[in-house]
Design a protein around this motif. Structure first.
Motif, PDB file in Angstrom:
ATOM      1  N   MET A 105       0.817  -1.202   0.000  1.00 41.08           N
ATOM      2  CA  MET A 105       0.000   0.000   0.000  1.00 41.08           C
ATOM      3  C   MET A 105       0.851   1.253   0.000  1.00 41.08           C
ATOM      4  O   MET A 105       0.611   2.193  -0.729  1.00 41.08           O
TER       5      MET A 105
ATOM      6  N   VAL B 293       1.062   3.401  12.786  1.00 42.04           N
ATOM      7  CA  VAL B 293       1.051   4.409  11.716  1.00 42.04           C
ATOM      8  C   VAL B 293       2.245   4.182  10.791  1.00 42.04           C
ATOM      9  O   VAL B 293       2.117   4.160   9.561  1.00 42.04           O
TER      10      VAL B 293
ATOM     11  N   LEU C 206       1.444   7.938  -5.885  1.00 46.40           N
ATOM     12  CA  LEU C 206       0.389   8.917  -6.104  1.00 46.40           C
ATOM     13  C   LEU C 206       0.785  10.270  -5.537  1.00 46.40           C
ATOM     14  O   LEU C 206       0.529  11.306  -6.125  1.00 46.40           O
ATOM     15  N   HIS C 207       1.448  10.194  -4.381  1.00 45.86           N
ATOM     16  CA  HIS C 207       1.901  11.458  -3.799  1.00 45.86           C
ATOM     17  C   HIS C 207       2.871  12.149  -4.724  1.00 45.86           C
ATOM     18  O   HIS C 207       2.821  13.357  -4.920  1.00 45.86           O
TER      19      HIS C 207
ATOM     20  N   ALA D  75      -5.294  -6.823  -6.108  1.00 48.39           N
ATOM     21  CA  ALA D  75      -6.341  -7.756  -5.701  1.00 48.39           C
ATOM     22  C   ALA D  75      -6.249  -9.035  -6.542  1.00 48.39           C
ATOM     23  O   ALA D  75      -6.406 -10.144  -6.018  1.00 48.39           O
TER      24      ALA D  75
ATOM     25  N   LEU E 128       5.369   8.614   6.179  1.00 45.68           N
ATOM     26  CA  LEU E 128       4.927   9.740   7.016  1.00 45.68           C
ATOM     27  C   LEU E 128       6.002  10.093   8.042  1.00 45.68           C
ATOM     28  O   LEU E 128       6.749   9.233   8.500  1.00 45.68           O
TER      29      LEU E 128
ATOM     30  N   LEU F  46       6.846  -4.408   2.447  1.00 42.57           N
ATOM     31  CA  LEU F  46       6.618  -5.452   1.455  1.00 42.57           C
ATOM     32  C   LEU F  46       6.035  -4.834   0.203  1.00 42.57           C
ATOM     33  O   LEU F  46       5.343  -3.827   0.261  1.00 42.57           O
ATOM     34  N   PRO F  47       6.326  -5.455  -0.940  1.00 39.61           N
ATOM     35  CA  PRO F  47       5.780  -4.903  -2.180  1.00 39.61           C
ATOM     36  C   PRO F  47       4.263  -4.972  -2.200  1.00 39.61           C
ATOM     37  O   PRO F  47       3.667  -5.865  -1.591  1.00 39.61           O
ATOM     38  N   HIS F  48       3.686  -4.037  -2.897  1.00 39.96           N
ATOM     39  CA  HIS F  48       2.224  -4.010  -3.005  1.00 39.96           C
ATOM     40  C   HIS F  48       1.731  -5.157  -3.888  1.00 39.96           C
ATOM     41  O   HIS F  48       2.369  -5.514  -4.863  1.00 39.96           O
ATOM     42  N   HIS F  49       0.610  -5.717  -3.512  1.00 40.91           N
ATOM     43  CA  HIS F  49      -0.008  -6.772  -4.306  1.00 40.91           C
ATOM     44  C   HIS F  49      -1.388  -6.316  -4.742  1.00 40.91           C
ATOM     45  O   HIS F  49      -2.166  -5.849  -3.923  1.00 40.91           O
TER      46      HIS F  49
ATOM     47  N   ARG G 140       9.555  -4.990   7.573  1.00 35.72           N
ATOM     48  CA  ARG G 140       8.132  -5.169   7.316  1.00 35.72           C
ATOM     49  C   ARG G 140       7.681  -4.576   5.989  1.00 35.72           C
ATOM     50  O   ARG G 140       6.531  -4.722   5.628  1.00 35.72           O
TER      51      ARG G 140
ATOM     52  N   LYS H 293      -3.426 -11.236  -5.391  1.00 34.96           N
ATOM     53  CA  LYS H 293      -3.739 -11.905  -4.124  1.00 34.96           C
ATOM     54  C   LYS H 293      -4.663 -13.093  -4.363  1.00 34.96           C
ATOM     55  O   LYS H 293      -4.500 -14.139  -3.747  1.00 34.96           O
TER      56      LYS H 293
ATOM     57  N   GLN I 204       2.044   1.035   8.624  1.00 34.18           N
ATOM     58  CA  GLN I 204       1.110   1.228   7.508  1.00 34.18           C
ATOM     59  C   GLN I 204       1.647   2.229   6.491  1.00 34.18           C
ATOM     60  O   GLN I 204       1.493   2.043   5.295  1.00 34.18           O
ATOM     61  N   ARG I 205       2.277   3.294   6.993  1.00 33.95           N
ATOM     62  CA  ARG I 205       2.673   4.399   6.114  1.00 33.95           C
ATOM     63  C   ARG I 205       4.087   4.854   6.458  1.00 33.95           C
ATOM     64  O   ARG I 205       4.285   5.923   7.058  1.00 33.95           O
TER      65      ARG I 205
END
Lengths: 644, 317
Positions: free
Chosen positions: B1, B93, B8-9, B301, B100, B296-299, B294, B304, B96-97
């Motif tokens: 994610m 936080v 996108l940022h 849908a 930040l 990890l590459p985005h997967h 921790r 998955k 997840q991100r």
């Protein structure tokens, strides 16, 4: 459904006649000391049976210790496999065929009423000639007690046989037992071999090879010495199925739900969810965070949810207690969170490995302050899978906490269920990152539904501080007293709005009404419905209803209840019984669902509950139904209080 | 994610906003006049402007207590949670991100008392964030109860005859935890040093633990009197690799040369509480950071589902 089994010849004879009996339903149990692999044996037997087309439900018998003293009745470690010619939804009543590695663990099962009268028992005979005379004495005394109880006992020299293949029979007796069972139940040996290879795929190839030899040895021994085989007819099932336990279903369900972060702290019986995730989650970009404690696990999940996609935490009762303050915060700050509570016996440390449904009221009302949130209970292993998607979606849509109440029965029970047809939509979309339009507030509650849109870090223009303090729409600390009333109303309204989307539960039996309606929740569904069908076959006017959402409750309950002369819950939690000393109608402590339903419907909902550290047995529920029929109660009125 | 978000940022990153201190300032702080929290708030806002951190990509996480109101007075994202539990939230936080900027603001009750378990483990996780311990040696919001850092003999409403036990030394404890990577001490009454310390803490990749000595104007106004009134009671740790606060040399003449790579010496310096020592005790950029392991590459849908279908085969009948 279950039938009494014929006996097995005790004395092997070369020219004996082998009788084959066909039964529709039968339970097999393998019991041993911890570490002897009884569970592995039963898991393989269950999986093969499911693959061959039998209905299967397996349940593990797990002592609380890793290695309790050997040869002790309380240390029995094992597994029960119930086979059927149709779908099996629960562990059934008593065991028909048992394999025991010593007489003490068998005595443990016997004394708990786990074995059917006349059950066939294959008992390891090595203890008869054990060098320790005390053990010999124990064995003889145990054997006598078991024989007096009426079991048909076949003494099997398991150790002696296994020693022909392995040096340490503690590692191998289970595969010998699997061989005997495979012969007795006409299991397809190729499938058994395949399943063994699958079960030991992480071990050296030599382990599988050795286990195959033990399997064949047990099979051959049984063929030479036993006189009875059973056939449980199989189903023609075209639809592909999966066989797994409820914790594995929760883990894979979490993946299917698009959840990406599980924060947990080890606790029985929930931990195996994280074992499963620990094994596979990284392949989906998921993370299992083992926190320093239960509180931190909740905090990490909430922090991750706050910053993006909904996260989840997995625990059991004692962990729920520790997470309480954080749950209140998530509810107050409207941060989505999924909490899986795999219930065990309580209070306190209670029965760590045994089933109970005693967390219901704590899950609903355990957070100080008014803390509306969603509580949902899967009733089957299949529902353990699908509930995770529901939970995540509801948590995100309502910006609140969703508690999933599983239990030790579902956690370790293994049964086949239709293979899910996975949809990408179950995983939800990526989190919002676009700037927040001017003028939008972080809690811009829709006054009709209480729902508001969440802003995530990274969204320019949405900067605000979430807080556990009372706050207004802009998340500003509420110094004006009316703000708290309004914010409380908005949080509560989300539940009412959600309840309006739920359907009234189906009645199993007579929807138009009758004498008695049984209401259940969670893992007891299979046992209750089986009991109701047996009771109906006896001519009793009994129906049942199962509740999935406990908070908010589904609509229509009061109307359905009004069609029955009596309504009662059946639950695995403690309740005072009518007639207990000092217990009155007013002070009686009732089953937790019954307490809830009485408040919600104003119907005088009775209850029958047990906390025996085991799943409910359908036969015992049938007895309870007979006793609780309105007619039976009238007849009993005035009579002396029945013995319990 | 996190990866998709960063992309996108980057795509949205076409604005050339320049942030002033005022861009980080929220409503007027409701702390008492003379409270040390004000100095820290100003230093933090100055740091954000200095580093041009995007308000929307900055999160201040706090627990409960006077100092934990901090995020409310920032114009960034904030999380004002529950007592003692700011660090697990901040860890979540960052997991997840990771992109930040996360700051954690805790009081002494928050960090070293009710949240002590999280403090110890956060040091070990070494997640990249700035953790500020605003240590005024007392519980302020609940009106003067003894905290673990209250000096022995100091009177409070819960221990009117004086605190029974020797005060806990948070620096010593932090330096004792495996995988500590940045440990510094500063004081609210030396704003230049406070700012320089926050700046160094933010620059550090890992868990930057900063203890800020503070006075509570109501309940511990005199607690650092000697050091406040007599600069000779303060020792500055100095080193080319340490924290440089230009302009303090004339006032603070007692200086100790200390290489922040030397953890043994750092522990010795932290252990001795006969004087107030300000500066960088320890820094090690090479310590493993938990969130790195921790990431990890985005997967997608569809990916998955493909892997899940493969996994189903293990259970298929």
């Amino acid at each position: 459904m279950a039938m009494k089994l014929p006996t097995v010849g005790e004395t092997p004879a070369a020219d004996r006649e082998v009788r084959v009996r066909t039964v529709s339903d039968l339970s097999v149990e393998v019991v041993s000391d911890s570490g002897e692999g009884a569970q592995k044996c039963g898991q393989i037997f269950g999986a093969v049976s499911a693959k061959m087309g039998n209905g299967v439900w397996t349940v593990e018998i797990i002592p609380a210790e890793v290695e309790p003293p050997p040869r002790s009745p309380a240390g029995a470690s094992g597994i029960r496999i119930r086979l059927g010619d149709t779908e099996v939804t629960n562990w059934g009543d008593e065991t028909d065929v048992a394999v025991a590695f010593n007489e003490q663990v068998l005595l443990g099962r016997h004394r708990l009423g786990g074995l059917r009268e006349g059950a066939t028992v294959l008992l390891e005979s090595m203890w008869k000639t054990h060098p320790d005379p005390d053990i010999q004495t124990q064995y003889r005394a145990g054997l006598e007690e078991l024989q007096e109880a009426g079991y048909r006992i076949v003494e099997v020299p398991m150790e002696e046989q296994c020693l022909t293949v392995v040096d340490n029979p503690r590692r191998g007796k289970n595969m010998f037992a699997l061989g005997m069972l495979s012969w007795m139940f006409e299991r397809d040996l190729d499938r058994v071999r395949e399943q063994i290879a699958q079960a030991f795929r992480k071990k050296a190839a030599a382990v599988t090879e050795r286990n195959h030899r033990l399997l064949e040895l047990g099979y051959a021994w049984a063929a030479d010495h036993l006189g009875e085989r059973w056939v449980v007819p199989t189903m023609d099932e075209d639809r592909p199925h999966l066989v797994m336990n409820g914790n594995e279903a929760v883990a894979l369900g979490a993946v299917a739900a698009g959840l990406e972060l599980a924060a947990m702290y080890p606790i029985t019986p929930a931990t195996s969810v994280s074992h499963m995730l620990g094994d596979v989650f990284h392949r989906f970009g998921g993370v299992v965070h083992q926190a320093e404690d239960e509180i931190a696990a909740a905090g990490v999940a909430i922090g991750a949810s706050y910053a993006g996609k909904c996260s989840f935490t997995i625990t059991s009762g004692p962990g729920m207690a520790l997470k309480t303050e954080f749950l209140g915060l998530a509810i107050m700050a409207e941060i989505p969170l999924v909490v899986v509570d795999v219930q065990r016996g309580g209070p306190s440390t209670g029965l760590p490995t045994k089933v109970e449904q005693s967390d219901l009221l704590a899950a609903l009302f355990g957070q100080p302050g008014d803390a509306p949130h969603v509580v949902v209970a899967p009733a089957t292993i299949e529902e353990c899978f699908h509930v995770m998607t529901t939970a995540r979606r509801v948590a995100e849509a309502l910006r609140t906490v969703v508690i999933v109440l599983s239990d030790a029965n579902l956690a370790t029970g293994v049964a086949p269920f239709p293979r899910p047809e996975l949809l990408p939509a179950w995983q939800g979309g990526p989190p919002e990152i676009l700037p927040v339009p001017d003028g939008m507030a972080p809690y811009q509650w829709d006054p009709r539904t209480g729902v508001s849109r969440r802003f995530l870090p990274g969204q320019a223009g949405g900067e605000h501080t979430v807080t556990g303090l009372a706050h207004d729409e802009r998340s500003k600390v509420a110094y004006d007293s009316s703000i708290n009333e309004r914010a409380s109303a908005m949080r509560s309204r989300k539940l009412a709005a959600f309840a309006s989307t739920l359907l009234a539960p189906d009645v199993n039996g007579d929807a138009e009404g009758g004498d008695l309606l049984v209401v259940g929740w969670g893992s007891t569904k299979g046992a209750i419905e089986e009991a109701v069908s047996r009771a109906r076959a006896e001519g009793l006017s009994v129906s049942s209803l199962h509740i999935t959402f406990l908070s908010p409750l589904p609509p229509g309950l009061a109307q359905i209840f009004s069609r029955f002369r009596k309504v009662m819950t059946v639950e695995i939690n403690y309740s005072d019984r009518k007639g207990d000393p000092f217990v009155t109608e007013t002070n009686r402590r009732r089953g937790q669902l019954s307490w809830l339903l009485r408040g919600a419907t104003l119907v005088d909902v009775d209850c029958w509950t047990r906390v025996m550290g085991e799943p409910l047995r359908p036969a015992r529920i049938v007895e309870a139904l007979r006793d609780h029929m309105p007619v039976a109660e009238l007849a009993a009125a005035g009579a002396e209080v029945a013995e319990l | 994610m996190s990866e998709s978000c960063s992309l996108l940022h980057a795509a949205l990153d076409d604005d050339d906003r320049v942030f002033e201190m005022a861009d980080y300032q929220g409503p007027v702080a409701r702390w008492c006049a003379g409270c040390g929290d004000h100095s820290v708030l100003t230093a933090a806002q100055r740091l954000l402007a200095d580093e041009q951190l995007r308000p929307e990509n900055t999160v201040f996480v706090s627990g409960i207590g006077c100092s934990s109101r901090f995020p409310h007075y920032m114009k960034t994202y904030g999380f004002h949670g529950i007592h003692g539990r700011a660090l697990p939230v901040a860890t979540g936080v960052k997991l997840q991100r990771p992109e930040l900027d996360v700051f954690v603001v805790m009081g002494d009750g928050d960090c070293v008392s009710i949240g002590a378990a999280h403090w110890i483990h956060a040091i070990r996780y070494n997640v990249d964030m700035v953790a500020l311990l605003l240590d005024n040696n007392i519980y302020g919001l609940t009106k003067k109860q003894t905290s673990p850092t209250t000096p022995q003999g100091y009177s409070s409403n819960t221990q009117p005859l004086g605190s029974w036990l020797p005060a806990m030394n948070p620096l010593e404890a932090t330096l004792g935890v495996t995988n500590a990577s940045f440990v510094a001490q500063t004081a609210e009454w030396v704003p230049a040093h406070l700012f320089a310390t926050l700046k160094a803490a933010h620059a550090h990749r890992g868990f930057s633990f900063v203890r800020i000595l503070q006075r509570c104007p109501h309940f511990t106004p005199d607690i650092f009197d000697q050091a406040v009134k007599d600069p000779n009671r303060v020792e500055l740790l100095e080193h080319p690799e340490g924290i440089a606060a230009p302009g303090l040399e004339k006032l603070y003449t007692h200086r100790i040369r200390h290489d922040p790579a030397d953890i043994h010496r750092a522990r010795e310096l932290a252990e001795d509480s006969s004087t107030v020592r300000l500066g960088l005790f320890f820094r090690d950029e090479r310590r493993p950071r938990y969130e790195e392991t921790r990431e990890l590459p985005h997967h997608s849908a569809a990916d998955k589902i493909e892997v899940l279908e493969e996994m189903f085969e293990r259970y298929a009948v």
